[in-house]
Structures are given as C-alpha cells and as structure tokens.
Design an enzyme around this catalytic site. Sequence first.
Site, PDB file in Angstrom:
ATOM      1  N   ASP A 140      -0.781   5.738  -7.551  1.00 25.57           N
ATOM      2  CA  ASP A 140      -1.640   4.913  -8.403  1.00 25.57           C
ATOM      3  C   ASP A 140      -1.564   5.332  -9.866  1.00 25.57           C
ATOM      4  OD1 ASP A 140      -3.117   7.275  -7.884  1.00 25.57           O
ATOM      5  OD2 ASP A 140      -5.003   6.257  -8.342  1.00 25.57           O
ATOM      6  N   SER A 167      -4.585   7.066  -3.710  1.00 31.51           N
ATOM      7  CA  SER A 167      -4.008   8.041  -4.622  1.00 31.51           C
ATOM      8  C   SER A 167      -2.755   8.668  -4.017  1.00 31.51           C
ATOM      9  CB  SER A 167      -5.058   9.092  -4.994  1.00 31.51           C
ATOM     10  OG  SER A 167      -4.571   9.948  -5.993  1.00 31.51           O
TER      11      SER A 167
END
Length: 571
Positions: free
Chosen positions: A302, A143
């Site tokens: 992401d 992330s």
Amino acid sequence: MTEMELYKLWCEKAVDDPDLQTELKSIEGDEAAIQDRFYRDLEFGTGGLRGVIGAGAYRLNVYTIRRATQGLADYVNGAFENGAVAIAYDSRIKSDKFAKEAAAVLAANGIKVYIYDELMPTPMLSWAVRELKCQAGIVITASHNPAKYNGYKVYGEDGCQITLDVANTVIGKINAVEMFGGAKVMAFEDGLAQGKIEYIKQEVIDKYLDKVSEQGVHTDLVADSGLKVVYTPLNGTGNKPVRAILKKIGIKEVTVVPEQENPDGNFPTCPFPNPEIKEALAKGLELCKTVKPDLLLATDPDCDRVGIAVPDPDGNYVLFSGNEVGAMLLKYICQERTALGTMPKNPVAVKTIVTTDICKKIAAEYGVELREVLTGFKFIGEQIGFLEKDGEDGRYIFGFEESYGYLAGSYVRDKDAVVGSMLICEMAAFYRTKGVSLLEAREAMYKEYGNYVHSQSSFQCEGASGMERMKEIMTGLRTNGPKEIGGLKVLSVADYVASEETAADGTKTVLTLPKSDVLAFNLENGASVIIRPSGTEPKIKAYYTTIGETREEAEKLRDVIAEDFKTILGF
C-alpha cells in the site's frame, strides 16, 4: 448462536459471493475449521478491520465489509450533514471488490463517495480526504501482511486514522448491525449513474504529486547527480506514483524489478511483502548484481513504507533499518534546511516511543523540538493537527517510526512512501555530489552521535488461544516483571496502561501519553526493551535498543538481551 448454528446460517445466507459458498462447503464436518471462522466476530479495532479473506464472521468478506461500512455510515450521518467519504484500495485479493462494496453501502445511505478508479497508495487516501473535504475515508489494504490477509482502515476528516473515541462510536454502530440484511445496499453502477459515487479526478492525483515534490530540500541537484536506482513496488500500489515522483525530480536511471512491477495480490515472489524483511527484497538484490545501482528502493503493497539497500565497498548490498534511514533523513533535513535558511522558526519533529533515541541528539544539535508519541503513525499525524489548529503546521519538518514509515510536510496525515522514496533518493544524490556514499554517511552519523543498535522480535499468537496468551504475557510482566534482562538491571518500568513509570526504588512518575497496552523496561547503559501486542496482527512485538563504543559491541549486547527476553516470555 453456537458456532455450528452460525455456520449453517452462513451456508444459507452468504450467497452474494460464490467463493464463500465454495469455502463453506469445503469445511463441512471440520469442527476446527468451523470454529476458527465463527468463534468470534472480526474485531473492529482503533484503525479498522484486518483479517484472513474468507467465509465466516471471523473473516474479511463482503458481509463483514458491508456491516462495518453500515456502522461507519450511521456514524457519518449522525455526526455530519451532507457527509462525504473517500475510498482507496491496494493490489490485494478482492481489494477492488471490497472497495466497491463499501462505496455501494455508503451511497445507499445517502453519503457522497469519492473513489479512485485504480489502486492507489494509502497516503493518497489521506490526501483525498483532506483535498475533497470529506468527513471520513476508507482504504482497503492489509499493508505488508501475507497474501491471505486484507483489511479495512478508516480515516477521519483530518486525514488521520480515526481516534479512539470515534472508533468506539463506530464500533457501537457496527455492533447494532445484523450481519445479513442489516446493511443498506445498492448496485455500485447505479451509484455512479446517480452521481452518488464519483471517481476521483486526475487533477487530485497531480496536485498530490506537486505537494510531495514541494518537500524536497535539494531537488535541484538530483538531475545532474548521476544517481542510479533499482526499484520494486513489491507487486503493490507504488509503481506509478513513485516512478512519477522520481521522474519529476530528475532521476533518469530507474530500473524496476520486472517480477514485482505489476499489481498481484498473490505476491508470488515475496510471500511476506514487507520491506523490513530481506527475503522480500531478494529479487531486487538479485537485479542489483547486474544493474549495480547506488540504491535499491522497495515500497510495501500500500506504499506507505519504504526500505532501502546500498552497496558496500565489496559490491554487496546492505539493508538499512527504518531507524537508520529515519535518523539520516532527520539529520539531512535539519543540516541542509539550516544551511539554506529554510528551517522554520521553532521547528518540530515527531517520533514514536519505540523509535531510535539518536534523534534526541540530532534534534538538540539543530534546536528542533522533538515530540514523542505512542506507536502508530496516527499519533504523529495528530501532532501535525495540533500545530495546524494553532496555525503553525509549517513548524513540522519530519516525523517517522522505526517500521519504515516517514513523512515530511503536512499535506497528508499518514506515513508516505512516495515522499519517503523521493527524500531518500534526494539525500543519496546530495551525498553523491559530495563524494559520500549513504554507507559512509551512516557511519559518520554513528561516529558523531554514538552506535545505536535497534531490532525487534515478533512472537506469533495465532488462533483462538493467541489473544488469551498475549493478555497473559502482558499481565505476567506487569505483576511479576524481570529485575534484569540480559544481565542489565531494570532501572525503571513505564506502563502506558497505568500511565506511570516506576523506578527500581519504587518512585513513580506520571506518564502523559494516552493509555496504551505497552511496557517499556529501561535498562542500564541506555539499553531498553519495549513490548506491546500488535493492534492489527496476531503477534506480540518486542523492541530492543543498545548503545556501544562500537557497533559490534552494541550488537552483541542486543543479541544477549533479545535471547534472554525470549526466555522470559516463554517462547
């Protein structure tokens, strides 16, 4: 085995990745470095793995990836016949390699694999699981963490991150797998040639973009609005799909930050590629001085979270929080779908317990059932699943969490920065046609519902001692918690491990949400402090809420509470 014995074993066995051997040789004789890599296994939590890339049992590498995937394969083969798994990956270092390693292990275990042939956003993994009727999914991503991290997130057949029960089953399977030689493996190219591994077709991607565009409310107004956007994918996965969806809805002027346009897992211009952090948006804000857009968009690597900045009357760009954007989107969706007559009967919105309570007032005004869930978007996805089981997923209109994660529509079960970017731009275009800026729309919301101020603090707890410190902090708060914070009395404490809320007079109320290591201190004047250890990072997080007659008053009180709570925690 001792840490030194494990180190020697890895020196002997970890030969499939030359980078690992280089690293192992470089730490020879360094006891602290060896201990940090081998004092424990990298833990598979409720969502999967996340850790520093490198050599050792407490690092993310081809061996920890294979071991985790073998455990997942054993779960899939035990729970389903003819199982299939979808895989996606982001721009991080070794993401493509780890994705192919996972695919090869699954294929060696007789499981069909569908994998994207290039990096893709996390929500597109959730989409692929559902669209291709897979029994599980994997996305290789960390992330918004710094470049040294990567991760391995696992999804169930519903497109949500796996439940606690499934995670516990998978963990049991993983623990039975030997690090070296315990995983079945085959060459990725052999898996492709034998049809055990298949690249996901373009039509799956196109259908996803169609589903995203269907979530629009006023997309017909966008093309002629004159909206001008600067966009940064922060060297991640958002570049192609976000630009595609903005083009699809008619936004003609999109300028991409050149230094952050292409995939780069080193994130050279943003060491913390997190749209919550102003420093990550520095290049975008710099470009805004020249382009002068109506809006700056930034998606994380992401592409499941999106942050924004908008111009003020002086030409400076102001960052909006996730709470503010989420609340504004909820207001916009409710207001305009009601006006258009497209609001479903008995509409449902969902937020997490650490997300702004201004939503309660917005939902009440428009007759929307607002559901609160634990922190983590999988719990929002779970609520959509409950509605779907009753044939009522059309009731779901919007869900969000304060950390810049938004979702409209039930086509995926995770936060989606592609649809978030689209709706934010559409909302900005709509207000622009009314002669209203997003800054003015935000102020109108606060004028109507009250000045809510939210912020959070993250306290780092790195290394072997960090986990223990987090446990000690939470135990201390439970056994000897504060009676007041920042001069405000604690009216009640909600303990989500004990599943009860205790008022100052000792009265107890049962909490119905699942057990979770979270404490919420409810204070006077509508203020609150919520604390929880991160499930994916070595840090403990505190969330602050204050309400004031003016924004300045609420911010001042927030600062007092945050400083006092920092002292209470001992940081």
